[in-house]
Design a protein around this motif. Structure first.
Motif, short mmCIF file in Angstrom:
data_model
loop_
_atom_site.label_atom_id
_atom_site.label_comp_id
_atom_site.label_asym_id
_atom_site.label_seq_id
_atom_site.Cartn_x
_atom_site.Cartn_y
_atom_site.Cartn_z
N GLY A 48 0.81 -1.21 0.00
CA GLY A 48 0.00 0.00 0.00
C GLY A 48 0.85 1.26 0.00
O GLY A 48 0.41 2.32 -0.43
N GLY A 49 2.09 1.13 0.47
CA GLY A 49 3.01 2.27 0.49
C GLY A 49 3.84 2.39 -0.77
O GLY A 49 4.72 3.25 -0.86
N VAL A 66 6.21 -6.11 9.40
CA VAL A 66 5.10 -5.15 9.57
C VAL A 66 3.82 -5.76 10.12
O VAL A 66 3.03 -5.04 10.74
CB VAL A 66 4.76 -4.41 8.25
CG1 VAL A 66 5.95 -3.62 7.74
CG2 VAL A 66 4.24 -5.36 7.19
N LEU A 67 3.58 -7.05 9.90
CA LEU A 67 2.29 -7.61 10.30
C LEU A 67 2.12 -7.74 11.81
O LEU A 67 1.06 -7.37 12.33
CB LEU A 67 2.03 -8.95 9.61
CG LEU A 67 0.62 -9.51 9.74
CD1 LEU A 67 -0.43 -8.51 9.28
CD2 LEU A 67 0.50 -10.81 8.98
N PRO A 68 3.12 -8.20 12.54
CA PRO A 68 2.90 -8.27 13.99
C PRO A 68 2.65 -6.86 14.57
O PRO A 68 3.45 -5.95 14.37
CB PRO A 68 4.21 -8.85 14.52
CG PRO A 68 4.80 -9.59 13.35
CD PRO A 68 4.39 -8.78 12.14
N THR A 132 -3.58 -1.02 -3.43
CA THR A 132 -3.71 0.40 -3.71
C THR A 132 -4.66 1.07 -2.72
O THR A 132 -5.81 0.65 -2.56
CB THR A 132 -4.24 0.60 -5.15
OG1 THR A 132 -3.36 -0.05 -6.05
CG2 THR A 132 -4.35 2.08 -5.49
N ALA A 133 -4.17 2.10 -2.06
CA ALA A 133 -5.00 2.87 -1.12
C ALA A 133 -5.92 3.82 -1.89
O ALA A 133 -5.55 4.33 -2.95
CB ALA A 133 -4.12 3.67 -0.17
N VAL A 134 -7.12 4.02 -1.36
CA VAL A 134 -8.06 4.96 -1.95
C VAL A 134 -7.87 6.29 -1.23
O VAL A 134 -7.95 6.36 0.00
CB VAL A 134 -9.51 4.47 -1.79
CG1 VAL A 134 -10.50 5.52 -2.27
CG2 VAL A 134 -9.70 3.16 -2.50
#
Length: 136
Positions: A48-49, A66-68, A132-134
């Motif tokens: 997303g980044g 990043v997930l934890p 993709t971020a909106v």
């Protein structure tokens, strides 16, 4: 949900929807191993980044970093909006994604696209993902 072609096999559509649900559930549970089990060894993932990760090893390193802790105070929902079979063994799932903070702050949305490939053993694996971020 739209499907193309319209006569695509229902079992394949159902399986792809189940796999997207697994993406959602592994993210919610912060289950890096479960998430990574969905990927082809040569997968490409764009975060997303905007970071492009090539190969399951790079995707794994990023995911494990990043997930934890990523879901603390947030929940996420994935809804498959579109399934497009490019060939009988290659399909794209278009997803509506919504992150909802539990503190009542505004939600954020994403529109990920996932390309899945069917292996010779019948398993569908994630080959390409674009998260993709909106814009708000």
């Amino acid at each position: 949900m739209t499907v193309s072609p319209s006569d695509a096999p229902r079992p394949d559509i159902d399986r792809l929807v189940e796999l997207v649900a697994t993406v959602e559930s592994t993210q919610r549970a912060e289950d890096a191993d479960g998430f990574l089990a969905l990927f082809h060894d040569d997968a490409v993932w764009v975060t997303g980044g905007g970071v492009r990760l090539v190969g399951k090893e790079a995707i794994a390193a990023f995911t494990r970093s990043v997930l934890p802790g990523a879901m603390v105070g947030v929940t996420v929902d994935y809804v498959v909006d579109h399934v497009r079979f490019l060939t009988p063994d290659v399909a794209l799932t278009g997803v509506d994604q919504e992150y909802r903070p539990q503190d009542g702050s505004p939600s954020s949305r994403g529109l990920p696209s996932y390309v899945w490939v069917r292996e010779t053993d019948g398993r569908w694996l994630l080959a390409v993902g674009q998260n993709t971020a909106v814009p708000t």
